[in-house]
Design a protein around this motif. Structure first.
Motif, PDB file in Angstrom:
ATOM      1  N   SER A 156      68.203  44.885  72.050  1.00 37.28           N
ATOM      2  CA  SER A 156      67.262  43.857  71.581  1.00 37.28           C
ATOM      3  C   SER A 156      66.792  42.981  72.734  1.00 37.28           C
ATOM      4  O   SER A 156      65.653  42.500  72.731  1.00 37.28           O
ATOM      5  CB  SER A 156      67.872  43.011  70.470  1.00 37.28           C
ATOM      6  N   ALA A 157      67.660  42.804  73.762  1.00 33.94           N
ATOM      7  CA  ALA A 157      67.236  42.002  74.920  1.00 33.94           C
ATOM      8  C   ALA A 157      66.218  42.767  75.757  1.00 33.94           C
ATOM      9  O   ALA A 157      65.504  42.170  76.568  1.00 33.94           O
ATOM     10  CB  ALA A 157      68.427  41.641  75.779  1.00 33.94           C
ATOM     11  N   SER A 158      66.126  44.074  75.585  1.00 33.34           N
ATOM     12  CA  SER A 158      65.135  44.854  76.339  1.00 33.34           C
ATOM     13  C   SER A 158      63.803  44.874  75.617  1.00 33.34           C
ATOM     14  O   SER A 158      62.834  45.420  76.127  1.00 33.34           O
ATOM     15  CB  SER A 158      65.600  46.298  76.499  1.00 33.34           C
ATOM     16  N   ASP A 205      60.223  43.738  74.040  1.00 36.31           N
ATOM     17  CA  ASP A 205      59.099  43.036  74.640  1.00 36.31           C
ATOM     18  C   ASP A 205      59.184  41.549  74.274  1.00 36.31           C
ATOM     19  O   ASP A 205      59.373  41.205  73.105  1.00 36.31           O
ATOM     20  CB  ASP A 205      57.812  43.640  74.081  1.00 36.31           C
ATOM     21  N   ALA A 206      59.064  40.678  75.287  1.00 40.12           N
ATOM     22  CA  ALA A 206      59.187  39.236  75.038  1.00 40.12           C
ATOM     23  C   ALA A 206      58.171  38.758  74.004  1.00 40.12           C
ATOM     24  O   ALA A 206      58.413  37.794  73.279  1.00 40.12           O
ATOM     25  CB  ALA A 206      59.004  38.475  76.346  1.00 40.12           C
ATOM     26  N   LEU A 240      59.447  38.386  70.442  1.00 41.95           N
ATOM     27  CA  LEU A 240      60.476  37.381  70.116  1.00 41.95           C
ATOM     28  C   LEU A 240      59.806  36.048  69.789  1.00 41.95           C
ATOM     29  O   LEU A 240      58.742  35.743  70.304  1.00 41.95           O
ATOM     30  CB  LEU A 240      61.417  37.190  71.314  1.00 41.95           C
ATOM     31  N   ARG A 289      69.035  40.344  81.606  1.00 40.38           N
ATOM     32  CA  ARG A 289      67.834  40.714  80.829  1.00 40.38           C
ATOM     33  C   ARG A 289      67.350  39.539  79.991  1.00 40.38           C
ATOM     34  O   ARG A 289      66.154  39.280  79.898  1.00 40.38           O
ATOM     35  CB  ARG A 289      68.121  41.903  79.919  1.00 40.38           C
ATOM     36  N   ILE A 290      68.297  38.832  79.389  1.00 43.09           N
ATOM     37  CA  ILE A 290      67.908  37.684  78.551  1.00 43.09           C
ATOM     38  C   ILE A 290      67.224  36.619  79.409  1.00 43.09           C
ATOM     39  O   ILE A 290      66.178  36.088  79.045  1.00 43.09           O
ATOM     40  CB  ILE A 290      69.154  37.099  77.840  1.00 43.09           C
ATOM     41  N   LEU A 298      65.665  36.920  82.268  1.00 46.72           N
ATOM     42  CA  LEU A 298      64.325  37.347  82.709  1.00 46.72           C
ATOM     43  C   LEU A 298      63.310  37.249  81.573  1.00 46.72           C
ATOM     44  O   LEU A 298      62.163  36.883  81.794  1.00 46.72           O
ATOM     45  CB  LEU A 298      64.357  38.783  83.242  1.00 46.72           C
ATOM     46  N   GLN A 299      63.786  37.545  80.349  1.00 47.46           N
ATOM     47  CA  GLN A 299      62.887  37.431  79.193  1.00 47.46           C
ATOM     48  C   GLN A 299      62.436  35.995  78.991  1.00 47.46           C
ATOM     49  O   GLN A 299      61.379  35.743  78.439  1.00 47.46           O
ATOM     50  CB  GLN A 299      63.607  37.876  77.934  1.00 47.46           C
ATOM     51  N   HIS A 300      63.289  35.051  79.435  1.00 43.84           N
ATOM     52  CA  HIS A 300      62.965  33.632  79.283  1.00 43.84           C
ATOM     53  C   HIS A 300      62.260  33.080  80.522  1.00 43.84           C
ATOM     54  O   HIS A 300      62.278  31.880  80.756  1.00 43.84           O
ATOM     55  CB  HIS A 300      64.239  32.827  78.997  1.00 43.84           C
ATOM     56  N   ARG A 301      61.679  33.937  81.293  1.00 42.60           N
ATOM     57  CA  ARG A 301      60.959  33.594  82.527  1.00 42.60           C
ATOM     58  C   ARG A 301      61.857  32.847  83.505  1.00 42.60           C
ATOM     59  O   ARG A 301      61.401  32.006  84.284  1.00 42.60           O
ATOM     60  CB  ARG A 301      59.705  32.762  82.215  1.00 42.60           C
TER      61      ARG A 301
END
Ligand code: ADP
Length: 464
Positions: A294-296, A298-299, A302, A424-425, A427-430
Motif C-alpha cells: 500500500s505504501a508503493s 500512487d500518492a 491517498l 517509501r512512506i 518519500l510519498q509524503h514528499r
C-alpha cells in the motif's frame, strides 16, 4: 502513410513547386523580352519606312509599290500603312485590305504610340512629323514567327525538364528518406529483439551525437531502470517466499516431533506456544508486506490530511512502550514553534505512524541500552531524528539498508521490511530520509518533511 512516404512526398512537392515557380518566371520574363524586342523592331520598321517614303516621295492617292527597308531578317506577314493628317492612306506596303480599326489612327494623331496584339499578330502605331510639318500616323503589323517559335521551344524544354526533374526528385527523396530513417528502423529491430529474458541487452548508441543517438541512450537508461526493477522484483519474491517458508518449516518440525509419541499436556502447551510465536512472526511479516504494497501505491490515490507531528510521536512512543516496557524513548523538542501550524505535516496518519514506529523500534532494538532519542527541529522544514547508541552500520551495508529483506544483524529479531517501508512512506509524503552512522558509536536517522502551510502556499502560487 509511413514516415518515409511522407518525407518523400513533402520533399518532392517542395522542390517541384520551387522549380515550377522558377520555370514560370523564366518563361514569363522571356516572353516579356520577346515582346519588347519585337515592338522595337516594329517601331524601327515604321520609322525606316516613313523616312524612305519621305525621301522617295509619294502621291496622296497611295503608293502601292513596296519599299524595301533592308532588314536582314524580314518581318513575317508584315504590313506597313501610313496615314496623313486627313486619315487618308498614303502608303500601304502589302496592298491588302486594312484589318485594324480607324479609331487607332485618331489616337496616333493625338500623339500616342499604340500597341495591339491579336493572337500572334502584333501591331504598333507611331506618330511621325514630316520635314514639311505634316503629321503622319505609321502603323506596322507583323507576326513574330521566330520569337514565338523560340518561346514554344522554351516552354517545351521547361515542361519536359520539370517532369523529368520530378521523377528524379521522387526517386532521390525516397532514397534519402530511407537513408535518414535507417537508424530508426535499426532501433526498431533491436528493440523488437529485447524481451524479459534478455532485458540486460542494450541498444547500440553509435558514435554520432544526434537525436537518434540520444533516443537510443534514453531508451537504454529506461531499460536499465526496468532491469533494476525486474531484478529487485525477483529478489523480493524469492526473499518473501524464503521468509514465509522459515516459520512454516519451524512450525511443521515442532508439530511433527510432538506427534511422534503421546505427550503430557504441559508438553503440548509448550509446542502450541512455540507455534503461536511463529504464527505471530508470520502475521507481522504478512502485515509488513501488505503495508509495503500500500505504501508503493500512487500518492495521488491517498487522502492526505494535516497531521500534528508532536502528537503522532507521543502516541507512537506509548504504543511501543506498551508492547516493550524495557525500551526507553526520549522525545526532545529543540525549538518549540509559536504557531501550531508549524508542526503540521500533510500526510496519511496510519502510514506516518508506521514509519515513525519502525524507526523508533529500530533505535531501541539496535541500541545497547535499548534507548532511542527522538529530536524534533523546526525551521523551514520539519526535521525528526532518531538516534541510538548501538553498533552502527558499516559503509558496505549503508547502501542496502532500505532494500526489502536486507538484514545485517540476524541476532536481533526482525524481518528486514521496516526501513524499506519507512522510506517509501516518507518519500510519498514528499519528505526525505538520511542516515549518519559511526561503527561502535551508534546511528542517527533524520527524516525531513515540508510543512503543511509551506505546501499550501506552494500550491496557491502554482495555481496563480
Ligand atoms: P529489521 O530491523 O527488521 O531487520 P529494517 O528494515 O528495519 O529491518 O532494517 C534493515 C537493516 O538495517 C537491519 O537488519 C539492520 O542491519 C540495519 N539497521 C536498521 N536500523 C538500524 C540501527 N538503528 N542501527 C543499526 N543498524 C540498523
Amino acid at each position: 502513410m509511413t514516415i518515409r512516404t511522407r518525407l518523400t512526398f513533402v520533399f518532392a512537392t517542395m522542390v517541384a513547386s520551387i522549380m515550377l515557380l522558377f520555370s514560370l518566371s523564366i518563361y514569363y520574363l522571356y516572353s516579356q523580352h520577346r515582346e519588347t524586342e519585337f515592338k522595337q523592331r516594329l517601331r524601327e520598321e515604321a520609322f525606316t519606312t516613313v523616312r524612305l517614303l519621305q525621301s522617295v516621295g509619294h502621291d496622296s492617292g497611295g503608293v502601292l509599290r513596296r519599299i524595301d527597308v533592308g532588314d536582314p531578317i524580314a518581318l513575317y506577314k508584315d504590313q506597313v500603312v501610313v496615314y496623313n493628317s486627313n486619315n487618308t492612306v498614303i502608303y500601304n506596303s502589302s496592298g491588302q485590305a486594312i484589318r485594324f480599326m480607324s479609331t487607332l489612327v485618331t489616337q496616333i494623331h493625338n500623339g500616342r504610340e499604340v500597341y495591339v496584339r491579336e493572337n500572334d499578330d502584333e501591331l504598333i502605331g507611331v506618330p511621325y512629323q514630316s520635314k514639311k510639318g505634316e503629321k503622319l500616323a505609321v502603323i506596322v503589323t507583323a507576326n513574330d514567327r521566330y520569337g514565338f517559335s523560340k518561346l514554344n521551344r522554351l516552354r517545351q524544354i521547361l515542361t519536359v525538364g520539370w517532369i523529368i526533374s520530378l521523377g528524379i526528385l521522387i526517386l532521390a527523396g525516397w532514397l534519402f528518406a530511407g537513408d535518414a530513417l535507417k537508424p530508426v528502423s535499426d532501433i526498431i529491430n533491436q528493440v523488437n529483439d529485447i524481451s524479459a529474458t534478455n532485458i540486460n541487452a542494450r541498444l547500440r548508441v553509435g558514435r554520432q551525437h544526434d537525436e537518434l543517438a540520444k533516443l537510443a541512450a534514453t531508451f537504454n537508461a529506461m531499460l536499465g531502470r526496468l532491469d533494476e526493477a525486474f531484478t529487485a522484483q525477483k529478489s523480493f519474491v524469492s526473499h518473501a517466499s524464503h521468509e514465509l517458508r522459515t516459520p512454516l518449516a519451524v512450525m511443521m518440525g515442532e508439530v511433527e516431533v510432538s506427534l511422534m509419541q503421546t505427550r503430557s499436556p504441559e508438553e503440548y502447551q509448550k509446542v502450541l506456544e512455540g507455534v503461536l510465536e511463529e504464527i505471530q512472526k508470520l502475521r507481522k511479516l504478512v502485515n509488513g508486506l501488505l503495508e509495503l504494497t500500500s505504501a508503493s501505491a500512487d500518492a495521488a490515490t491517498l487522502s492526505f490530511e494535516p497531521v500534528r507531528v508532536d502528537e503522532l510521536l507521543w502516541q507512537v512512543r506509548s504504543t511501543i512502550l506498551q508492547q516493550n516496557p524495557s525500551y526507553s524513548i526520549d522525545i526532545r523538542f529543540e525549538n518549540m514553534p509559536e504557531q501550531e501550524e508549524e508542526l503540521m505535516i500533510l500526510g496519511v496518519d496510519p502510514l506516518l505512524r508506521t514509519a515513525f514506529q519502525n524507526l523508533m523500534e529500530n533505535g531501541c532494538k539496535y541500541s545497547h541500552n535499548q534507548q532511542c532519542v527522538v529530536s524534533v527541529h523546526i525551521n523551514s522544514i520539519i526535521q525528526v531524528s532518531f538516534s541510538d547508541k548501538g553498533d552502527g552500520i558499516s559503509t558496505d551495508e549503508l547502501p542496502h539498508i532500505y532494500e526489502p529483506f536486507f538484514r545485517s544483524n540476524a541476532s536481533v529479531a526482525g524481518n528486514g521490511l521496516g526501513l524499506a517501508l519507512a522510506r517509501r512512506i516518507i518519500l510519498q509524503h514528499r519528505g526525505s530520509i538520511d542516515v549518519q552512522s559511526t561503527l561502535g558509536e551508534g546511528s542517527t536517522f533524520t527524516v525531513s518533511f515540508p510543512k503543511t502551510y509551506a505546501l499550501s502556499t506552494e500550491s496557491k502560487s502554482a495555481g496563480e
